[in-house]
Design an enzyme around this catalytic site. Structure first.
Site, short mmCIF file in Angstrom:
data_model
loop_
_atom_site.label_atom_id
_atom_site.label_comp_id
_atom_site.label_asym_id
_atom_site.label_seq_id
_atom_site.Cartn_x
_atom_site.Cartn_y
_atom_site.Cartn_z
N GLN A 287 0.82 -1.21 0.00
CA GLN A 287 0.00 0.00 0.00
C GLN A 287 0.86 1.27 0.00
O GLN A 287 0.49 2.28 -0.58
CB GLN A 287 -0.92 0.01 1.23
CG GLN A 287 -1.95 -1.10 1.26
CD GLN A 287 -2.73 -1.10 2.56
OE1 GLN A 287 -2.97 -0.05 3.15
NE2 GLN A 287 -3.12 -2.28 3.02
N CYS A 288 2.00 1.22 0.68
CA CYS A 288 2.88 2.39 0.76
C CYS A 288 3.88 2.36 -0.39
O CYS A 288 4.20 1.30 -0.94
CB CYS A 288 3.64 2.40 2.09
SG CYS A 288 2.56 2.48 3.53
N THR A 289 4.37 3.54 -0.74
CA THR A 289 5.41 3.64 -1.77
C THR A 289 6.75 3.35 -1.09
O THR A 289 7.35 4.24 -0.49
CB THR A 289 5.43 5.03 -2.41
OG1 THR A 289 4.13 5.31 -2.93
CG2 THR A 289 6.44 5.10 -3.53
#
Length: 708
Positions: free
Chosen positions: A570-572
């Site tokens: 979900q996070c970069t």
């Protein structure tokens, strides 16, 4: 005022004093940066002075903004030098502005003074000074402008030819006491008329002729022969900037040299003209009786006399300096400082740099995260002043370390909207930036809208369409693939400069999108422009030549990439230094395109660099289509990808469908998971590919290839 010197006392002169208006330094700075650059050739300038107008204060020779030569680009903003201005008698000067402080200090001041004195002497010898008496007051300025600190070092010289032996003063009186009452009244009237006429107000040296009936007239110096008559009083007059009651002003020195050279007179009466409240004041003006006996200084005297004239600074022979930074408006100072490096590029490295184009280019940044923050900063460094950031997220506690426009305070109380916080930060960094924040979500395929959300999605699509239409360059900097689809389509439809930057863990992609498949025209215009057959042929050729967009390598339509993902998905998750590299390349690519005459329509250019070309199409280097970088081995590749005729974002099929159906088409693309694939033929292409049989070669001849 009626003081009288002992016969034979040496005539002494009050030195000229200089005054420089701040506007002069501002214009000099502008011309230095934009026009003169490293050219340190002498610059012709104009100084202004007027007769003394106060009994306690001398007038100075003044430099103002219009003292410098007019530039073509400044014709409308810099007033022209007005002729016939009684408050500003113009005199010619020369400015030597050096490139370094060391050069300023090393100037041969004695030689420079002698050069200007020689010009005055030649004007006297040739008779030009008779025709234009202002030439007698030529002056010289040397200077160095430190444009980083807004400080200026300068030194004035007012060249004066030295009489040998010097003139002596045999009489000094106030003019009101030297003239009779009738003569004084007539002289005042004649002087006021002379000063009020546009043709003579700026003539600083003249003759005062008084007839036997006390009637006075003012004549030009060249009329001296005509003024010789029985019973006439003849005085040599000049605009005296000095207020002292016992000394004439500096301009008289070169007038005496002219008198000695032209007429070889033994004695003269000199009228030092001064004013009060704009009118002749004979109580303040002086008449000096001078003796020129013994001077061998006539027309056949060819040798250049000695000269003096460097202005003293508090009784010391040193230059003056002034710093304007403290008096300048902070915003204006910030603009000047920000533009300095860019303007210096045009001196040697990049003369063709178009700063006006950069300043006027409107850039739309879709995404105000790690990439958006970096791109905004680098755009400002290039002189881009109109930036819009679009994002619907809020600043989280994890953001400030990687996203350079946010601080801890932006995270408090649930966090500020990124788009708005970024604008505030940009304005703190550079108050002159015209930044705008837009809080909105980008509608995406694979994220269907419920019946309650449809109106909001329609509004967002319309708003994004209008934003892209109103900007010149668009950066796609969002962190999901599907969020780039609608902007890619709208940019292809509007034929905008479009730059994508995307990050992996240790890799990045920067690319410029090719132009759209259709020209910028309404459906009606497109229908009427060409016959169906010719239009089809033109579009077919355009498709074959176009560079691709971000989606042209895909054989599937964009889908939901955020649902059912683990936290690291979900996070970069990316190496911290990657965003700076990708953002810098994205901005550099955009600036290169802005400087190419074909803009985003240009094809891939050869891989070589040209540094010293003023008019070259490659003034800033090559224009690659894609740049892929890898931190693992610190490498980069430049790639070319042609447009895909079944692309879900920029193909002719999709753009035409959008032009024909508009928002209805967008809703269908967003809500139906296979609509784009079906429309473009990707579904059929996938089925065809799946139907191929692949026979593996197992005969031991392993060449690394498969037979299809």
């Amino acid at each position: 005022m009626a003081a009288k010197r002992e016969n034979g006392s040496i005539l002494q002169f009050a030195p000229f004093q200089s005054s420089v208006d701040e506007g002069f330094w501002h214009r000099l700075s502008s011309l230095k940066l934009n026009k003169f650059r490293i050219d340190d050739s002498p610059i012709p300038i104009t100084g202004f002075y007027a007769p003394c107008s106060h009994s306690q204060v001398s007038n100075h020779l003044t430099l103002v903004a219009e003292s410098l030569p007019a530039d073509e680009d400044e014709q409308s903003s810099v007033p022209a030098i007005a002729s016939g201005n009684r408050n500003r008698c113009s005199v010619p000067g020369i400015l030597y502005n050096t490139n370094t402080l060391e050069d300023f200090r090393a100037l041969d001041k004695k030689s420079l003074l002698k050069q200007e004195a020689k010009k005055i002497w030649e004007d006297i010898q040739s008779g030009r000074a008779m025709e234009d008496s202002a030439l007698l007051s030529r002056f010289l300025v040397i200077s160095f402008a430190d444009l980083k600190k807004w400080s200026f070092h300068y030194w004035f010289a007012f060249p004066a030819l030295v009489l040998d032996p010097p003139a002596t003063m045999v009489e000094l009186k106030a003019a009101s006491q030297w003239f009779t009452l009738d003569e004084a009244e007539s002289v005042s009237k004649a002087c006021n008329e002379w000063r009020s006429s546009n043709s003579t107000a700026g003539v600083p040296f003249f003759l005062v002729s008084i007839a036997s009936d006390s009637r006075a007239s003012i004549r030009h110096l060249k009329d001296w022969e005509a003024c010789q008559g029985d019973g006439q009083k003849l005085l040599f007059g000049f605009y005296d900037p000095c207020h002292l009651p016992s000394n004439p002003g500096w301009p008289l020195r070169n007038l005496l040299a002219l008198i000695c050279s032209s007429w070889n007179l033994k004695s003269v009466d000199l009228f030092c003209y001064r004013e009060s409240r704009g009118f002749a004041d004979l109580g303040l003006s002086l008449v000096v009786g001078g003796s020129l006996t013994g001077l061998q200084f006539h027309r056949d005297h060819k040798d250049l006399p000695n000269a003096v004239g460097w202005e003293l600074n508090k009784d010391r022979a040193v230059p003056r300096s002034i710093t304007l930074a403290k008096s300048m408006d902070p915003t204006r100072l910030a603009i000047s400082a920000a533009d300095l490096n860019l303007k210096l590029m045009r001196w040697r490295a990049l003369p063709s740099l178009d700063l006006d184009k950069l300043a006027s280019t409107k850039c739309l940044l879709l995404g105000a995260g790690t990439l958006g923050c970096e791109v905004a900063r680098r755009l400002m460094a290039w002189g881009v002043r109109k930036i819009t950031l679009l994002d619907n997220g809020k600043v989280a506690m994890s953001n400030p370390l990687r996203q350079s426009l946010y601080t801890f305070d932006d995270c408090l109380n649930g966090g500020k909207y990124k788009a708005l916080a970024a604008v505030t930060s940009l304005q703190r960094i550079f108050p002159a930036v015209e930044a705008e924040g837009v809080v909105m979500a980008i509608p995406m395929p694979g994220h269907p809208a419920t019946s309650q959300e449809v109106d909001g999605v329609i509004d967002d699509c319309t708003r994004l369409h209008n934003l892209i239409d109103s900007h010149d360059a668009v950066f796609l900097l969002t962190d999901t693939r599907e969020s780039r689809w609608l902007p890619s389509l709208l940019c292809a439809n509007a034929n905008k400069i479009t730059i994508t930057a995307a990050l992996g863990f240790d890799s990045f992609l920067v690319m410029r999108h090719g132009p759209g498949p259709l020209p910028n025209a309404s459906k009606a215009d497109a229908a009427n422009a060409l016959s169906d057959e010719m239009e089809s042929l033109a579009l077919s050729n355009r498709e074959q030549q176009r560079l691709g967009c971000y989606f042209c390598n895909d054989v599937v339509q964009p889908t939901d990439s955020t649902s059912n993902r683990t936290l690291d998905q979900q996070c970069t998750v990316t190496r911290p230094g990657l965003a700076s590299n990708a953002s810098s390349l994205a901005v550099e690519l955009c600036v290169n395109m802005l400087h190419h005459p074909d803009g985003h329509l240009i094809e891939q250019l050869p891989f070589y660099r040209t540094f010293a070309c003023v008019d070259s199409e490659l003034a800033l280097g090559i224009l690659p289509h894609q740049i892929r970088g890898y931190l693992f081995d610190f490498s980069q590749m430049k790639l070319v990808g042609r447009s895909f005729d079944r692309c879900t974002a920029c193909s002719l099929t999709v753009v035409k469908e959008y032009r024909e159906r508009g928002l209805e088409f967008l809703l269908q693309a967003i809500n139906h998971p296979t609509y784009l694939a079906d429309l473009t033929g990707l579904t059929e292409l996938t089925k065809s590919a799946n139907s191929f049989d692949i026979d593996w070669d197992d005969d031991g001849d392993d060449d690394g290839f498969a037979d299809i």
